[in-house]
Design a protein around this motif. Structure first.
Motif, short mmCIF file in Angstrom:
data_model
loop_
_atom_site.label_atom_id
_atom_site.label_comp_id
_atom_site.label_asym_id
_atom_site.label_seq_id
_atom_site.Cartn_x
_atom_site.Cartn_y
_atom_site.Cartn_z
N ASP A 88 0.81 -1.42 0.04
CA ASP A 88 -0.07 -0.02 0.14
C ASP A 88 1.22 0.73 -0.08
O ASP A 88 1.15 1.73 1.28
N LEU A 89 1.24 1.73 -1.17
CA LEU A 89 2.35 2.68 -1.59
C LEU A 89 1.86 4.39 -1.26
O LEU A 89 1.90 5.20 -1.54
N ASN A 90 0.30 4.34 -0.78
CA ASN A 90 -0.59 5.58 -1.03
C ASN A 90 -0.48 6.41 -1.79
O ASN A 90 -0.03 7.71 -2.16
N ASP A 91 -0.20 5.83 -3.45
CA ASP A 91 -0.24 6.36 -4.70
C ASP A 91 0.86 6.64 -4.91
O ASP A 91 1.09 7.51 -5.48
N ARG A 92 1.92 6.56 -4.50
CA ARG A 92 3.56 6.98 -4.75
C ARG A 92 4.08 5.46 -5.55
O ARG A 92 2.88 4.49 -5.40
N LYS A 93 5.05 5.72 -5.68
CA LYS A 93 5.68 4.70 -6.21
C LYS A 93 7.59 4.62 -6.00
O LYS A 93 7.70 5.16 -5.27
N TRP A 201 11.22 4.23 -1.17
CA TRP A 201 9.98 4.90 -1.21
C TRP A 201 9.76 5.59 -0.33
O TRP A 201 10.93 5.70 0.51
#
Length: 201
Positions: A88-93, A201
Motif C-alpha cells: 500500500d504505497l498511498n499513490d506513491r511509486k 519509497w
C-alpha cells in the motif's frame, strides 16, 4: 485436519526481452570495469573477485543511455512486483535508490547479505556463462529453526531452507530487500556480468 501454508516470501523472475539493450549493457559494463580505477581499487581492497561499481559510481543512468533505458524497464518490473506484494504505497511509486555493475571473475562469489534501507532489490543478468554460480536465497525463518530436523530431498520448495535461482542472460530477479541472499561460486571459465539495484519509497 487442515494444514495451511503461512507467510509467503515472494520472488520475481522476469525478462528484459531486448537483446540489443543487453548487448549495449555488456559493452558498457566492460568499459566501466576497464576505466573505473576507484571501483577496481575498492574491489581489490575488499576481496571482490572481479569488478563492481558499488562503491565508486552512483550516476550510471545519467552517465550512459543504456543504463537509463534499463531503468525505464526496471521501473515497470518493480511496479508489477510491488503490486504482487500488495504494498500500500498511498499513490506513491517506488524509486530507484542505487544501481551498480558487477563483473565477477571465474570462481568469484558474494557472501550472504541483505540490502538495508531498501524495499525491493534485484539483479539483471547480462552475461551468464555456462556453470555460472546461482543466486542462493535463504529462508528468513532459518535462525529460528534451532532444533528443527533437516528437510527431505523431496520436500516442496516452500519448505526448503535454501532456494537456488539459476540466472540466464536477460533475466530479472527481484526480491524484498530483507531477504538474505548470496552468489554461489560456479565452474564457469569466463566472467559473469550483472547489474544490481535497490528501490526505496
Amino acid at each position: 485436519m487442515t494444514v495451511r501454508t503461512l507467510f509467503a516470501t515472494p520472488f520475481y523472475e522476469g525478462k528484459l526481452k531486448n537483446a540489443a539493450l543487453v548487448a549495449d549493457l555488456d559493452r558498457s559494463c566492460q568499459a566501466l570495469a576497464e576505466d573505473d580505477r576507484a571501483g577496481r581499487a575498492w574491489s581489490k581492497a575488499h576481496g571482490y573477485r572481479g569488478y563492481t561499481s558499488y562503491a565508486s559510481l552512483n550516476d550510471l543512468p545519467m552517465r550512459d543511455p543504456a543504463f537509463a533505458d534499463l531503468v525505464k524497464l526496471l521501473n515497470k518490473h518493480v511496479a508489477k512486483f510491488a503490486e504482487e506484494c500488495a504494498f500500500d504505497l498511498n499513490d506513491r511509486k517506488l524509486k530507484l535508490d542505487s544501481l551498480w555493475v558487477n563483473v565477477l571473475k571465474p570462481g568469484g562469489m558474494h557472501s550472504g547479505h541483505i540490502h538495508p534501507h531498501s524495499v525491493i532489490s534485484g539483479t539483471v543478468y547480462i552475461v551468464v556463462p555456462e556453470g555460472a554460480g546461482s543466486l542462493k536465497l535463504e529462508d528468513p525463518r532459518l535462525p529460528m529453526m534451532m532444533a528443527a530436523p533437516t528437510r527431505r530431498d523431496d520436500a516442496p520448495e516452500i519448505l526448503k531452507p535454501f532456494i537456488y535461482a539459476e540466472p540466464q542472460a536477460g533475466c530479472v530477479f527481484l526480491w524484498e530487500s530483507w531477504l538474505r541472499h548470496e552468489v554461489m561460486p560456479g565452474t564457469a571459465k569466463s566472467e559473469r556480468v550483472s547489474v544490481s539495484f535497490n528501490y526505496r519509497w
